[in-house]
Enzyme design. Structure first.
Site, PDB file in Angstrom:
ATOM      1  N   HIS A  99     -58.449 -19.800  15.210  1.00  0.00           N
ATOM      2  CA  HIS A  99     -57.422 -20.611  14.551  1.00  0.00           C
ATOM      3  C   HIS A  99     -56.224 -19.768  14.088  1.00  0.00           C
ATOM      4  CE1 HIS A  99     -59.970 -20.560  10.553  1.00  0.00           C
ATOM      5  NE2 HIS A  99     -59.550 -19.387  10.859  1.00  0.00           N
ATOM      6  N   GLU A 100     -55.107 -20.410  13.907  1.00  0.00           N
ATOM      7  CA  GLU A 100     -53.809 -19.765  13.617  1.00  0.00           C
ATOM      8  C   GLU A 100     -53.401 -18.788  14.724  1.00  0.00           C
ATOM      9  OE1 GLU A 100     -52.488 -21.255  11.398  1.00  0.00           O
ATOM     10  OE2 GLU A 100     -54.060 -21.894  10.026  1.00  0.00           O
ATOM     11  N   GLY A 101     -53.723 -19.115  15.963  1.00  0.00           N
ATOM     12  CA  GLY A 101     -53.318 -18.252  17.083  1.00  0.00           C
ATOM     13  C   GLY A 101     -54.486 -17.405  17.544  1.00  0.00           C
ATOM     14  N   ARG A 159     -51.210 -16.396   8.953  1.00  0.00           N
ATOM     15  CA  ARG A 159     -51.914 -15.371   9.734  1.00  0.00           C
ATOM     16  C   ARG A 159     -52.422 -14.240   8.848  1.00  0.00           C
ATOM     17  NH1 ARG A 159     -48.443 -15.777  15.454  1.00  0.00           N
ATOM     18  NH2 ARG A 159     -49.549 -17.666  16.072  1.00  0.00           N
TER      19      ARG A 159
END
Lengths: 618, 618
Positions: A469-471, A325
């Site tokens: 992406h990545e949350g 993140r």
């Protein structure tokens, strides 16, 4: 371009964050500012020579599958080779395993150059994160067989979380991992399972850049009734290599049953393969003689080695996801910086129009460079405020990682907790506002900005992935308001408040910054008041209905704090660049921070307008 | 998708704007709601059959030049044929020239379907605008030779303003128009000139969709000293056909010296050719036997026929540009609507996650459709508020055009002036906020949103052009704060204020809307106060330093007014769709209108942060 970026990084790293003081810590005792600079020089040079010239090429020559292999441009292979050769893959590792024992702050700063030069050629983020996870949670054998070849650049790594039917909702993953027969626990590489399932959105999931690909895969082990345990507590973590390896990390000549099911075609970040992978569909059946007894037949699944304990997979994976993140935040920031610097160059040379005012608008006068127009300055200053502010935040977070790793127990624990609170902002804020910066970079270019003859439209397309992406933004916002500001009885929030108050206190003594100090203190009070109001009756439905506006306000307040702190360092120094930082800080306080009121208003009043909207009324 | 769009248009057209009342005007006396509906039906059908299915195709198969011709997909040819056959090119024209004598409001509503289905296949905007200009300012001969073939779909039209060295700055155009020898004024098609110069960003500048292309070109006529007159007052307007024509609009077999110098490759709107054209470079020398005496030699320029008086070119062109700006606003709006409806469909079927709350988050429960999540509802409601609000604004502006054309003298003049004030908003607001809507549509889709398997990323790319072409955001903002709010001693601003006050007055009587009415009145007061403060000492440099934030606040206030007025119509009716409109209005007042304070603050204080930024400090 690289010049402006290097100057920004040097200032933040050494004059603001005082990264050189890390050299007094035992782990970094061999380092000096000179060795840090040498790392930055190397990264800057490789990024300039092997990445930047090919950024458009990898956008137009997307990865393609020839039925057997995924074909990437030769430039991508060259870039990977140069990156691996630089030693950056093991920058933070112990000397004992061939690393440089660099602070993460310096590693993150070095990697910034690659993201700015060509985010989609890609550097080592996932590979390093994957190997780091194994160094933290894997066995020594797993480290030797998988992590060390990753640090050497022979293998690369992925993280396999999402599935086609379960993107953000990991509790619903359906990939099954079944013990691989009798004696499955005795495999030298760890308890051996057979995996079956489909994983979606896997970056760098298939390519020929490296000898092997190490997939870290979330899957569930069925219970005695054959059913998968519900929820995230049933998730375990497995190493699933594309090709099977011997305990010393050599290929043993057999492919594992991991098959490319499709390449995703994206609007940006097109140089990186993004894949749908099928685990254990039977395309590459593994009979695996010599791998151990008890195989339950050909095509019965991809072989995977469990990492750590069953049911702890998500916790281990978060070790990797937090780094990812911050990495995504830095990538978003660098795309913003690249656009800012490109539009600054353009504005300095493009002639058009005349200034307003009594002597302006006279058509007999020659046109001026567009940087002389107030609105172009506004668009450039906004970009500077977004991107240099985001860069400062990412480096601040990286500095917290170092504190967590090498500080005294109490400060290390504070750093850990503060990082927990700041991670959703480090991920979400640049992905929103440096995307906005990219849009402004297009706007500065006028019509040229939307053509593919200039780089800015690609930066904008590349950056659009970062809010997802990545949350996603929504996930980050739930994490912030639903978990992070509350955790450990709100101690992380208090820690952040103390740092904000300390910065404001110092700024009150500087006449040019005193008004900003008051504005920051008021903004933080407003954030706290909204937090309390949101959770007034403890009902998560009401509290979280406006989690994204909350995160936007929280993020702008954090950035105002970061800018004021940066301005304190700039105010103590002379020169145009420092004056520019003070002006960017001023821009942030005058043009940006006042936006928080509109976001906080709906949080504070627990506005139900959206939540109450009936589906049939859309 | 088309269903939701049709419902929105029907409501706004008939229940809100009462377009059917236009049938009482003499010009529209033959029309009824049924004939209006028949036009909308036709547009909806052609858009569905000939446009929508090919929207992705025209994105991937960009126009290309084979050395002689520009190649477009067959689908684009089919779509153009169907569009021309529909009669929409002459929808607003007199019966006498084959038109339908439709109100512009209905024409604009009909064209909305094509923009939603495939903005870049393109409908008739430029061709109709071009022909309309000739109907207003050309001679009867010019109308017969050029405008009528355009209405019939045999010819298409362009507008040629920008040049490579002069984008927004028209006073710097360098295209020269020289009288074409003795007797140049006697040409039946108008005073004949030879043009030389380069024109950039010309949409539909070269293709084989039609027999001929009618370029309307801004150029300057050199003075006796051979020099071009400075400033915009020296600009004249010329008809420069790609192929020379006879007075009755037939091709006379000779190509004019208009050469394609390059195709622009864009990030979006890729189905429409966008060209750099060279006029009079000598590639197609015109000896032009029989065209008239006095030609000054082969290759001496492209032949152009002057429209109207010399030096009035920009004024005539603005006739076309105002329509084009409303057209761009409508295109931006429809891209937003297309994304909104696509993401609404997706959210209604995609299963993921569980609701928050006491019985939610239980992994044993099945996942829900994502439309049940509050943040997804927020993203959908924001899109609805942006796009349906923008649609209402564009139709309102179209309604003003009809009032200007067919109203009583006083109301017609009011409509003209109000339209002057609203045009910068009609152009700029949807191009900013419906782009934001497209970004939210991507976000609702999660990772699927940024792949090219779903349509939303293309809408977003297509929409990014709208903040630039037909006058950038910066240009619109200078037009608004520097000219429109001041013109005729501020009468346009007062007219708008009266309409806002009237809407607020009516809303005060409706309990559900009374608070919005107060908020609107306060917002308008704040806009007026900021306008006065900006111009406090009459210095344009100080007044216009923050023209874009001013326009953003002005635009949000206008949209709040539009929404409140729409809500008044919805509040008087029952049903889910009307409840949804009330909720979108509420969203706009709770989440959006409060943003204006941050924008107005810098205008009110005449903030110099950006203007004072030294170039070397960036």
């Amino acid at each position: 371009m690289a010049q402006g970026l290097r100057a920004a990084i040097d200032f933040l790293l050494y004059e603001w964050l005082q990264a050189q003081t890390l050299c007094s810590r035992a782990r970094y005792a061999d380092h000096t500012r000179e060795t840090f600079d040498a790392v930055l020089d190397t990264c800057e040079r490789i990024a300039r020579d092997k990445y930047a010239p090919f950024n458009r090429l990898v956008d137009t020559e997307e990865p393609r599958f020839d039925g057997e292999r995924v074909i990437l441009p030769a430039a991508t292979h060259e870039a990977w080779k140069a990156y691996a050769a630089s030693g950056m893959l093991s920058a933070a590792q112990d000397y004992a395993v061939g690393g440089m024992q660099l602070p993460y702050t310096v590693e993150a700063a070095g990697n910034a150059f690659f993201a700015a030069a060509s985010v989609s050629i890609g550097a080592g983020m996932l590979t390093v994160g994957n190997a780091n996870l194994l160094m933290a949670h894997g066995t020594e054998a797993q480290q030797r067989a998988f992590a060390l070849p990753e640090f050497a650049g022979r293998f690369s790594g992925t993280m396999c979380l999402s599935e086609p039917q379960a993107g953000s909702s990991l509790s619903d993953i359906a990939t099954r991992a079944v013990p691989d027969g009798e004696g499955y626990e005795a495999d030298p590489l760890g308890p051996r399972y057979r995996l079956r399932g489909n994983k979606m959105w896997i970056s760098a999931g298939e390519h020929e850049l490296t000898e092997n690909i190490v997939h870290l895969v979330l899957a569930k082990i069925p219970g005695p009734d054959g059913r998968l345990p519900p929820g995230v507590k049933g998730i375990s973590l497995f190493i699933v290599p594309k090709k099977l390896v011997t305990p010393d990390g050599q290929l043993c000549g057999q492919r594992n049953d991991v098959a490319l099911a499709g390449l995703n075609h994206k609007c940006g970040w097109r140089g990186t393969t993004n894949t749908l992978l099928n685990f254990g569909e039977g395309r590459y059946p593994v009979s695996a003689p010599g791998l151990g007894a008890g195989l339950d037949g050909q095509g019965a699944g991809a072989i995977g080695y469990r990492v750590g304990e069953p049911g702890q997979g998500l916790r281990y994976m978060f070790h990797m996801m937090n780094e990812a993140r911050i990495g995504v935040g830095m990538a978003a920031t660098m795309l913003g910086m690249a656009g800012y610097l490109a539009s600054l160059d353009y504005a300095r040379t493009r002639l058009q129009g005349r200034p307003l005012g009594p002597h302006g608008k006279d058509p007999a006068q020659p046109p001026v460079r567009i940087i002389e127009h107030a609105d172009v300055k506004r668009m450039l200053l906004a970009q500077k405020a977004y991107c240099e502010g985001a860069l400062a935040l990412e480096l601040y977070c990286a500095r917290l990682v170092d504190e967590q790793r090498t500080g005294e127990a109490a400060t290390a624990d504070d750093a850990r907790l503060l990082l927990e609170v700041l991670t959703p902002i480090a991920k979400s804020w640049p992905s929103e506002w440096c995307l906005e910066a990219n849009s402004l970079a297009i706007q500065v270019h006028g019509g040229y900005g939307y053509t593919r003859d200039f780089p800015v439209e690609q930066y904008w397309r590349d950056n659009r992935l970062n809010m997802i992406h990545e949350g996603t933004h929504g996930i980050q916002a739930l994490d912030l308001l639903g978990r992070k500001v509350l955790m450990e009885d709100g101690r992380g929030t208090r820690l952040l408040g103390e740092r904000i108050a300390a910065t404001a206190e110092r700024a009150r003594a500087v006449p040019a910054l005193a008004a900003h100090a008051e504005a920051l203190a008021a903004a933080w009070d407003a954030v706290l008041a909204a937090t309390r109001a949101a959770w007034a009756d403890g009902d998560p439905v009401a509290a979280l209905a406006n989690a994204v506006p909350y995160m936007q306000a929280f993020g702008h307040t954090v950035l105002a704090w970061i800018w004021l702190d940066v301005a304190l360092a700039a105010a103590a120094r002379d020169g145009a660049a420092h004056a520019g930082r003070l002006q960017a800080c001023r821009y942030f306080f005058h043009y940006e921070l006042p936006k928080i009121e509109a976001w906080l208003r709906v949080v504070r009043t627990r506005d139900r307008t959206c939540a109450d909207m009936a589906e049939e009324a859309f």
